[in-house]
Design an enzyme around this catalytic site. Structure first.
Site, PDB file in Angstrom:
ATOM      1  N   GLU A 199       6.409 -12.356  -6.843  1.00 41.28           N
ATOM      2  CA  GLU A 199       6.028 -12.037  -5.464  1.00 41.28           C
ATOM      3  C   GLU A 199       4.511 -12.107  -5.273  1.00 41.28           C
ATOM      4  O   GLU A 199       3.748 -11.551  -6.058  1.00 41.28           O
ATOM      5  CB  GLU A 199       6.546 -10.630  -5.141  1.00 41.28           C
ATOM      6  CG  GLU A 199       6.506 -10.251  -3.687  1.00 41.28           C
ATOM      7  CD  GLU A 199       7.265  -8.949  -3.441  1.00 41.28           C
ATOM      8  OE1 GLU A 199       6.660  -8.039  -2.858  1.00 41.28           O
ATOM      9  OE2 GLU A 199       8.452  -8.836  -3.852  1.00 41.28           O
ATOM     10  N   ARG A 258       3.506  13.147 -10.409  1.00 39.93           N
ATOM     11  CA  ARG A 258       4.437  14.166 -10.906  1.00 39.93           C
ATOM     12  C   ARG A 258       4.004  14.649 -12.285  1.00 39.93           C
ATOM     13  O   ARG A 258       3.575  13.862 -13.122  1.00 39.93           O
ATOM     14  CB  ARG A 258       5.846  13.593 -10.991  1.00 39.93           C
ATOM     15  CG  ARG A 258       6.380  13.095  -9.639  1.00 39.93           C
ATOM     16  CD  ARG A 258       7.885  12.968  -9.670  1.00 39.93           C
ATOM     17  NE  ARG A 258       8.387  12.452  -8.407  1.00 39.93           N
ATOM     18  CZ  ARG A 258       8.888  11.243  -8.234  1.00 39.93           C
ATOM     19  NH1 ARG A 258       8.980  10.414  -9.264  1.00 39.93           N
ATOM     20  NH2 ARG A 258       9.318  10.850  -7.064  1.00 39.93           N
ATOM     21  N   ARG A 308       4.203  -8.458  -8.284  1.00 40.59           N
ATOM     22  CA  ARG A 308       5.316  -7.921  -9.063  1.00 40.59           C
ATOM     23  C   ARG A 308       6.357  -8.996  -9.301  1.00 40.59           C
ATOM     24  O   ARG A 308       6.357 -10.041  -8.648  1.00 40.59           O
ATOM     25  CB  ARG A 308       5.940  -6.721  -8.349  1.00 40.59           C
ATOM     26  CG  ARG A 308       6.537  -7.038  -6.981  1.00 40.59           C
ATOM     27  CD  ARG A 308       7.089  -5.780  -6.329  1.00 40.59           C
ATOM     28  NE  ARG A 308       7.719  -6.061  -5.043  1.00 40.59           N
ATOM     29  CZ  ARG A 308       8.345  -5.156  -4.298  1.00 40.59           C
ATOM     30  NH1 ARG A 308       8.436  -3.904  -4.720  1.00 40.59           N
ATOM     31  NH2 ARG A 308       8.900  -5.477  -3.149  1.00 40.59           N
ATOM     32  N   ARG A 361       1.391   9.241   0.584  1.00 40.14           N
ATOM     33  CA  ARG A 361       2.839   9.281   0.380  1.00 40.14           C
ATOM     34  C   ARG A 361       3.253   8.788  -1.004  1.00 40.14           C
ATOM     35  O   ARG A 361       4.420   8.613  -1.275  1.00 40.14           O
ATOM     36  CB  ARG A 361       3.562   8.485   1.473  1.00 40.14           C
ATOM     37  CG  ARG A 361       3.158   7.042   1.590  1.00 40.14           C
ATOM     38  CD  ARG A 361       3.630   6.452   2.930  1.00 40.14           C
ATOM     39  NE  ARG A 361       3.316   5.043   3.038  1.00 40.14           N
ATOM     40  CZ  ARG A 361       4.148   4.064   2.750  1.00 40.14           C
ATOM     41  NH1 ARG A 361       5.342   4.350   2.293  1.00 40.14           N
ATOM     42  NH2 ARG A 361       3.810   2.815   2.903  1.00 40.14           N
ATOM     43  N   TYR A 382       4.218   0.313  10.378  1.00 36.42           N
ATOM     44  CA  TYR A 382       4.960   0.195   9.125  1.00 36.42           C
ATOM     45  C   TYR A 382       6.073   1.236   9.143  1.00 36.42           C
ATOM     46  O   TYR A 382       5.810   2.445   9.187  1.00 36.42           O
ATOM     47  CB  TYR A 382       4.051   0.409   7.918  1.00 36.42           C
ATOM     48  CG  TYR A 382       4.779   0.158   6.616  1.00 36.42           C
ATOM     49  CD1 TYR A 382       4.726  -1.094   6.011  1.00 36.42           C
ATOM     50  CD2 TYR A 382       5.553   1.145   6.017  1.00 36.42           C
ATOM     51  CE1 TYR A 382       5.418  -1.349   4.839  1.00 36.42           C
ATOM     52  CE2 TYR A 382       6.254   0.901   4.848  1.00 36.42           C
ATOM     53  CZ  TYR A 382       6.173  -0.335   4.270  1.00 36.42           C
ATOM     54  OH  TYR A 382       6.875  -0.601   3.123  1.00 36.42           O
ATOM     55  N   ARG A 403       0.782  -9.027   7.088  1.00 34.09           N
ATOM     56  CA  ARG A 403       0.889  -9.581   5.741  1.00 34.09           C
ATOM     57  C   ARG A 403       2.238 -10.286   5.626  1.00 34.09           C
ATOM     58  O   ARG A 403       3.232  -9.889   6.264  1.00 34.09           O
ATOM     59  CB  ARG A 403       0.809  -8.470   4.686  1.00 34.09           C
ATOM     60  CG  ARG A 403      -0.486  -7.700   4.691  1.00 34.09           C
ATOM     61  CD  ARG A 403      -1.692  -8.539   4.347  1.00 34.09           C
ATOM     62  NE  ARG A 403      -1.706  -8.918   2.920  1.00 34.09           N
ATOM     63  CZ  ARG A 403      -2.629  -9.718   2.392  1.00 34.09           C
ATOM     64  NH1 ARG A 403      -3.578 -10.251   3.149  1.00 34.09           N
ATOM     65  NH2 ARG A 403      -2.598  -9.998   1.099  1.00 34.09           N
ATOM     66  N   ASP A 460       9.798   2.480   7.299  1.00 37.36           N
ATOM     67  CA  ASP A 460      10.841   2.335   6.301  1.00 37.36           C
ATOM     68  C   ASP A 460      12.181   2.094   7.001  1.00 37.36           C
ATOM     69  O   ASP A 460      12.338   2.355   8.204  1.00 37.36           O
ATOM     70  CB  ASP A 460      10.927   3.585   5.419  1.00 37.36           C
ATOM     71  CG  ASP A 460       9.814   3.636   4.381  1.00 37.36           C
ATOM     72  OD1 ASP A 460       9.314   2.563   3.994  1.00 37.36           O
ATOM     73  OD2 ASP A 460       9.435   4.751   3.964  1.00 37.36           O
TER      74      ASP A 460
END
Length: 381
Positions: free
Chosen positions: A298, A175, A277, A171, A346, A247, A348
């Site tokens: 993080e 590009r 990040r 996923r 998981y 996690r 979204d």
């Protein structure tokens, strides 16, 4: 009829609202002292920057009904997620796009040339990728994989990419143009006053009672006609068979004058950098203006007993334990497990809302048709 909803996050709020509108009263329990779960947002007292307290949540979907649903409860502002990545002393743009490819390989390739170039780098001997690493190398070759995915994945998941399923990478787009929008979805945005205000509006109904700092115990289920449970699946059974792997994230919050990094999300791809990040939260509200800034550094690690679970690991070794809990759950009556933690999947944000809408509708159908509501509306296996 009286319903208990465990968890005042997205799943619980949506289910409570849709049932309330059909005259069903619910009590929403949450052991934390705030609503909105891990989507909880609040303003920093000193800077007035809207903070995503448990890390950034960016709304994106192709589901028009879900988009229309959230817009009933908050004004959504346009927001495009543009992620930058630091590797070997340079800043690149993600997902991997034509700019990333040209910059990384010091080329000036056209879209067609870049596509042919990456096809040459891709390992075509891997015809059936069995794990994350094989999937990546078969798509983009070893160099880009090791630069942008290997170290980051080791830190994010706490295991080698060969231990992760290939499906995780499928996923992530590559590009061959200069489009650096991280998502491809038709609808993308942020609630103008944060997710907590949105969830508060969803929960604002006379048929909904919210009890914060209130843990729900199994024994309380007998007081209600039905329970919707969005907490950890193993937690409902007091971890009797052992703990499923999750996690969790640690955040090192710091402030700075002016701008700190000039963008919302900066990934640090090298394994030698301990954080994954840095997020600069005023950039998640680009319609606002702030003189100073608040950032989160993080870190990802395995979830301990006292930690907040963020997302399920779902590696091979978890499957047998998961199946034990699923079998235990299936033996129960008058309860439905929902959401990311309740179904150990998981999800979204938009999928979470879609499933919550479907759960509420199925429950209402079962009530009118005299049918039994399933323990899982979507099979978690």
């Amino acid at each position: 009829m009286k319903v208990a909803i465990v968890g005042a996050g997205i799943s619980g709020a949506v289910i409570a609202r849709l049932l309330a509108e059909q005259g069903i009263k619910s009590v929403v329990f949450d052991k934390r002292d705030h609503i909105a779960g891990n989507c909880h947002s609040e303003r920093d007292e000193q800077t007035q920057v809207m903070l995503h307290v448990y890390g950034p949540h960016i709304f994106h979907t192709d589901d028009q009904e879900v988009w229309e649903f959230v817009n009933q409860y908050s004004e959504f502002m346009p927001y495009t997620n543009r992620v930058k990545a630091v590797y070997n002393g340079a800043v690149y743009s993600l997902p991997v796009n034509l700019h990333t490819i040209n910059q990384f390989f010091r080329q000036t390739l056209s879209p067609a040339e870049a596509k042919a170039f990456i096809e040459q780098l891709a390992d075509k001997t891997i015809t059936d990728p069995q794990n994350f690493e094989e999937q990546a190398i078969s798509m983009i070759g070893k160099d880009l994989y090791e630069a942008f995915f290997k170290g980051y994945t080791l830190k994010q998941w706490g295991c080698h990419p060969t231990e992760l399923p290939a499906s995780i990478l499928k996923r992530l787009p590559v590009r061959f143009n200069y489009n650096d929008n991280y998502f491809n979805h038709k609808y993308q945005g942020m609630p103008k006053e944060g997710y907590t205000e949105m969830v508060a509006a969803i929960l604002n109904h006379p048929n909904i009672t919210v009890k914060l700092s209130s843990a729900f115990e199994q024994a309380m289920a007998s007081e209600f006609d039905h329970v919707f449970y969005s907490g950890p699946l193993d937690g409902y059974f007091n971890y009797s068979e052992g703990r499923l792997g999750y996690r969790t994230l640690d955040f090192e919050q710091f402030s700075a004058k002016g701008d700190y990094q000039g963008t919302a999300v900066m990934n640090y791809c090298e394994e030698t950098v301990p954080w994954t990040r840095i997020t600069e939260h005023k950039y998640f509200s680009p319609w606002e203006s702030h003189e100073n800034t608040v950032c989160y550094k993080e870190y990802s690690r395995l979830c301990g007993e006292e930690d907040t679970p963020y997302y399920p690991v779902r590696l091979v070794k978890e499957k047998s334990l998961l199946n034990k809990y699923l079998d235990m759950a299936q033996s129960l009556e008058s309860i439905t497990f929902v959401g990311r933690l309740g179904t150990y999947r998981y999800l979204d944000m938009d999928v979470t809302i879609r499933e919550a809408i479907d759960v509420a509708r199925h429950f209402l159908h079962c009530q009118s048709a005299g049918e039994t509501m399933p323990v899982f509306n979507v099979d978690p296996r």
